[in-house]
Design an enzyme around this catalytic site. Sequence first.
Site, PDB file in Angstrom:
ATOM      1  N   LYS A  54       0.845  -1.202   0.000  1.00  7.58           N
ATOM      2  CA  LYS A  54       0.000   0.000   0.000  1.00  7.58           C
ATOM      3  C   LYS A  54       0.874   1.243   0.000  1.00  7.58           C
ATOM      4  CE  LYS A  54      -0.361   0.212   5.040  1.00  7.58           C
ATOM      5  NZ  LYS A  54      -1.269   0.368   6.204  1.00  7.58           N
TER       6      LYS A  54
ATOM      7  N   TYR B 236      16.743  30.372   7.296  1.00 10.41           N
ATOM      8  CA  TYR B 236      15.584  31.145   7.740  1.00 10.41           C
ATOM      9  C   TYR B 236      15.567  31.306   9.260  1.00 10.41           C
ATOM     10  CZ  TYR B 236      13.336  30.844   3.144  1.00 10.41           C
ATOM     11  OH  TYR B 236      13.026  30.970   1.813  1.00 10.41           O
TER      12      TYR B 236
END
Length: 360
Positions: A35, A256
Amino acid sequence: MHRKTEALIDLDAIRANYALACRLAPESRTIAVIKADAYGHGAVDVAHALQGSAPAFAVAIIDEALELREAGISEPLLVMEGVNSISALECAAEQELAVVVHNDEQLEDLERARLPTPISVWPKVDTGMHRLGLSPGSLADTVSRLRASDNCEASIVVCTHLASADVPGSAFTQQQLETFDACVADMGVLQSISNSGGILACPASHRDWNRPGYMLYGITPFSNDVASAAELRPAMTLQSEIIAIREVAASESVGYGGRWTASSAATIATVAIGYADGYPRHAPDGTPTIVNGCVAPLAGAVSMDLITIDVTGIEGARIGDTVTLWGEDLSVNTIAKAAGTIGYELLTGVTSRVARKFTM
């Protein structure tokens, strides 16, 4: 030139991990769970790699099963969430898909449908996880109704899901097994319980069908060392390259918000990977990467396309050098723990702009 941000997938490692699952439970049949695009490893390629070994595959939703059928995968496929309409049941019958039934609505749809051929049905019983599943008290009636339906194949597999299989010796797992055994006693059905943790550390959960997922990709589901998991071979190596190097003076910051500040002169490398590729945005300073066989810690906030790492003292580090984000020598679980998540999320979160390259 293509960007050298790649997920290298070792299909031979996946085959070896599947073989380990089979060796640990030789009396069981082992359905390979692929899956979520085989946990980010490429479901079609993984299915092709396991053809001839795995007698069946399991996916979460019917769309995943249809993708495999379209790719030429002819082995039995189990849809573990089941389907939620009569039209989807008709599609399942046409494509020869097995389905889980975990609620009364799915059971009623199955009884009302007019299918061209009966399908394989896996009724799921809730033994305590309280996510999906029929109540233990309703299982006998469900199995009786399935046996009476022309839409259901004669062979029925009753399944459940373990909530704490990643905790060896869990009392809750034992409680779930006792609940399950009481439900199916004298019912004459096939059984399926084990996930990866159950296969590796709970032999009592080994039944007619086992359902390994995470372990197929070479990652332990346990937080502590478990001997049976030592043979697992990580199948994915996520890597990129250094695209810039600069010298940073003491007290200067990087990235940042200036989250990381140099305590002394440092050499900082910029790497072509970021959260848009699936590298975790919340990875803190110090999260390891590997450059030229040496640990190079994250230095500064993860941005969309780039990270910065401290390569001070790594002799010869230069633009173009390969940077390993996780793989055989750096477990994805290590990165996940640092970032406050789990390896499952990181593997399935590698995005489509990361090229996948397969080795046999």
